[in-house]
Design a protein around this motif. Structure first.
Motif, PDB file in Angstrom:
ATOM      1  N   LEU A   1     -14.932   7.220  -8.262  1.00  0.00           N
ATOM      2  CA  LEU A   1     -13.521   7.575  -8.351  1.00  0.00           C
ATOM      3  C   LEU A   1     -13.335   8.959  -8.968  1.00  0.00           C
ATOM      4  N   LYS A   2     -12.314   9.645  -8.493  1.00  0.00           N
ATOM      5  CA  LYS A   2     -12.015  10.990  -8.945  1.00  0.00           C
ATOM      6  C   LYS A   2     -10.653  11.011  -9.644  1.00  0.00           C
ATOM      7  N   PRO A   3     -10.406  11.951 -10.530  1.00  0.00           N
ATOM      8  CA  PRO A   3      -9.107  12.021 -11.217  1.00  0.00           C
ATOM      9  C   PRO A   3      -7.926  12.097 -10.247  1.00  0.00           C
ATOM     10  N   GLU A   4      -8.112  12.725  -9.105  1.00  0.00           N
ATOM     11  CA  GLU A   4      -7.029  12.799  -8.117  1.00  0.00           C
ATOM     12  C   GLU A   4      -6.771  11.457  -7.441  1.00  0.00           C
ATOM     13  N   GLY A   5      -7.577  10.477  -7.745  1.00  0.00           N
ATOM     14  CA  GLY A   5      -7.357   9.135  -7.245  1.00  0.00           C
ATOM     15  C   GLY A   5      -6.344   8.348  -8.063  1.00  0.00           C
ATOM     16  N   THR A   6      -5.815   8.952  -9.090  1.00  0.00           N
ATOM     17  CA  THR A   6      -4.791   8.301  -9.908  1.00  0.00           C
ATOM     18  C   THR A   6      -3.512   8.076  -9.115  1.00  0.00           C
ATOM     19  N   GLY A   7      -2.975   6.873  -9.239  1.00  0.00           N
ATOM     20  CA  GLY A   7      -1.735   6.566  -8.550  1.00  0.00           C
ATOM     21  C   GLY A   7      -1.529   5.075  -8.460  1.00  0.00           C
ATOM     22  N   VAL A   8      -0.491   4.700  -7.751  1.00  0.00           N
ATOM     23  CA  VAL A   8      -0.222   3.293  -7.489  1.00  0.00           C
ATOM     24  C   VAL A   8      -0.845   2.953  -6.138  1.00  0.00           C
ATOM     25  N   TYR A   9      -1.620   1.900  -6.125  1.00  0.00           N
ATOM     26  CA  TYR A   9      -2.302   1.472  -4.917  1.00  0.00           C
ATOM     27  C   TYR A   9      -1.578   0.255  -4.342  1.00  0.00           C
ATOM     28  N   TYR A  10      -1.302   0.349  -3.056  1.00  0.00           N
ATOM     29  CA  TYR A  10      -0.581  -0.716  -2.364  1.00  0.00           C
ATOM     30  C   TYR A  10      -1.428  -1.281  -1.235  1.00  0.00           C
ATOM     31  N   CYS A  11      -1.288  -2.578  -1.007  1.00  0.00           N
ATOM     32  CA  CYS A  11      -1.776  -3.127   0.248  1.00  0.00           C
ATOM     33  C   CYS A  11      -0.570  -3.478   1.104  1.00  0.00           C
ATOM     34  N   ALA A  12      -0.777  -3.444   2.393  1.00  0.00           N
ATOM     35  CA  ALA A  12       0.312  -3.675   3.326  1.00  0.00           C
ATOM     36  C   ALA A  12      -0.241  -4.390   4.546  1.00  0.00           C
ATOM     37  N   ALA A  13       0.618  -5.150   5.207  1.00  0.00           N
ATOM     38  CA  ALA A  13       0.217  -5.906   6.388  1.00  0.00           C
ATOM     39  C   ALA A  13       0.909  -5.372   7.627  1.00  0.00           C
ATOM     40  N   ALA A  14       0.147  -5.297   8.696  1.00  0.00           N
ATOM     41  CA  ALA A  14       0.689  -4.844   9.971  1.00  0.00           C
ATOM     42  C   ALA A  14       0.297  -5.831  11.065  1.00  0.00           C
ATOM     43  N   TYR A  15       1.224  -6.048  11.984  1.00  0.00           N
ATOM     44  CA  TYR A  15       0.950  -6.875  13.153  1.00  0.00           C
ATOM     45  C   TYR A  15       0.903  -5.932  14.341  1.00  0.00           C
ATOM     46  N   THR A  16      -0.293  -5.484  14.660  1.00  0.00           N
ATOM     47  CA  THR A  16      -0.456  -4.470  15.686  1.00  0.00           C
ATOM     48  C   THR A  16      -1.839  -4.592  16.295  1.00  0.00           C
ATOM     49  N   LEU A  17      -1.962  -4.141  17.511  1.00  0.00           N
ATOM     50  CA  LEU A  17      -3.270  -4.088  18.153  1.00  0.00           C
ATOM     51  C   LEU A  17      -3.948  -2.756  17.907  1.00  0.00           C
ATOM     52  N   GLY A  18      -3.245  -1.813  17.309  1.00  0.00           N
ATOM     53  CA  GLY A  18      -3.804  -0.491  17.053  1.00  0.00           C
ATOM     54  C   GLY A  18      -4.444  -0.414  15.686  1.00  0.00           C
ATOM     55  N   ILE A  19      -4.665   0.803  15.225  1.00  0.00           N
ATOM     56  CA  ILE A  19      -5.232   1.060  13.898  1.00  0.00           C
ATOM     57  C   ILE A  19      -4.235   1.961  13.186  1.00  0.00           C
ATOM     58  N   PRO A  20      -3.231   1.358  12.568  1.00  0.00           N
ATOM     59  CA  PRO A  20      -2.155   2.155  11.978  1.00  0.00           C
ATOM     60  C   PRO A  20      -2.583   2.888  10.716  1.00  0.00           C
ATOM     61  N   ARG A  21      -2.057   4.089  10.553  1.00  0.00           N
ATOM     62  CA  ARG A  21      -2.364   4.908   9.378  1.00  0.00           C
ATOM     63  C   ARG A  21      -1.120   5.407   8.675  1.00  0.00           C
ATOM     64  N   THR A  22       0.045   5.151   9.212  1.00  0.00           N
ATOM     65  CA  THR A  22       1.265   5.628   8.562  1.00  0.00           C
ATOM     66  C   THR A  22       2.039   4.447   7.990  1.00  0.00           C
ATOM     67  N   PRO A  23       2.706   4.658   6.853  1.00  0.00           N
ATOM     68  CA  PRO A  23       3.435   3.558   6.215  1.00  0.00           C
ATOM     69  C   PRO A  23       4.435   2.868   7.140  1.00  0.00           C
ATOM     70  N   ILE A  24       5.079   3.614   8.014  1.00  0.00           N
ATOM     71  CA  ILE A  24       6.109   3.041   8.860  1.00  0.00           C
ATOM     72  C   ILE A  24       5.543   2.006   9.831  1.00  0.00           C
ATOM     73  N   GLU A  25       4.253   2.034  10.073  1.00  0.00           N
ATOM     74  CA  GLU A  25       3.633   1.078  10.982  1.00  0.00           C
ATOM     75  C   GLU A  25       3.330  -0.265  10.332  1.00  0.00           C
ATOM     76  N   TYR A  26       3.514  -0.350   9.042  1.00  0.00           N
ATOM     77  CA  TYR A  26       3.244  -1.579   8.309  1.00  0.00           C
ATOM     78  C   TYR A  26       4.537  -2.319   8.006  1.00  0.00           C
ATOM     79  N   HIS A  27       4.441  -3.653   8.084  1.00  0.00           N
ATOM     80  CA  HIS A  27       5.654  -4.459   8.029  1.00  0.00           C
ATOM     81  C   HIS A  27       5.912  -5.081   6.655  1.00  0.00           C
ATOM     82  N   TYR A  28       4.869  -5.346   5.911  1.00  0.00           N
ATOM     83  CA  TYR A  28       5.023  -5.995   4.604  1.00  0.00           C
ATOM     84  C   TYR A  28       4.187  -5.258   3.577  1.00  0.00           C
ATOM     85  N   TRP A  29       4.705  -5.218   2.345  1.00  0.00           N
ATOM     86  CA  TRP A  29       4.051  -4.462   1.279  1.00  0.00           C
ATOM     87  C   TRP A  29       3.959  -5.300   0.007  1.00  0.00           C
TER      88      TRP A  29
END
Length: 124
Positions: free
Chosen positions: A86-114
């Motif tokens: 881990l690096k100091p720039e790794g400081t922050g709030v970490y979230y998991c999120a769930a998506a119902y998709t056949l793709g590989i989403p990378r943007t927050p808007i593609e996830y449905h639950y947080w």
């Protein structure tokens, strides 16, 4: 509806490791995917990694490739994010999120639950 609860955050020195957990309950499905994001103070939420149902397809951001690893325990409906070097720039709030998709989403808007997020602080 899917409920997600993160845990495992804390304070760690640079170079150290943490393992985050994301416990899921509620709706399930074969196209269910869990993503991990980080939000540093004053910055946008950043994609880190994702893992498909039953430990299927995994995707990592370049910034964490080789240092972070996703895994899942279907019996516990829990996904993990092992974070090493881990690096100091790794400081922050970490979230998991769930998506119902056949793709590989990378943007927050593609996830449905947080989840509510868990704080990770990496000291230098």
């Amino acid at each position: 509806q899917v409920m997600l609860v993160e845990s495992g955050g804390g304070l760690v020195q640079a170079g150290g490791s943490l393992r985050l957990s994301c416990a899921a309950s509620g709706r399930s499905g074969s196209t269910y995917l869990i993503g991990w994001f980080r939000q540093a103070p004053g910055k946008e939420r950043e994609f880190l990694a994702s893992i498909g149902r039953s430990g299927g397809t995994m995707d990592y951001a370049d910034s964490v490739q080789g240092r972070f690893t996703c895994s899942s325990d279907d019996a516990k409906n829990t996904v993990y994010l092992q974070m090493n070097s881990l690096k100091p720039e790794g400081t922050g709030v970490y979230y998991c999120a769930a998506a119902y998709t056949l793709g590989i989403p990378r943007t927050p808007i593609e996830y449905h639950y947080w989840g509510q997020g868990t704080q990770v602080t990496v000291s230098s």
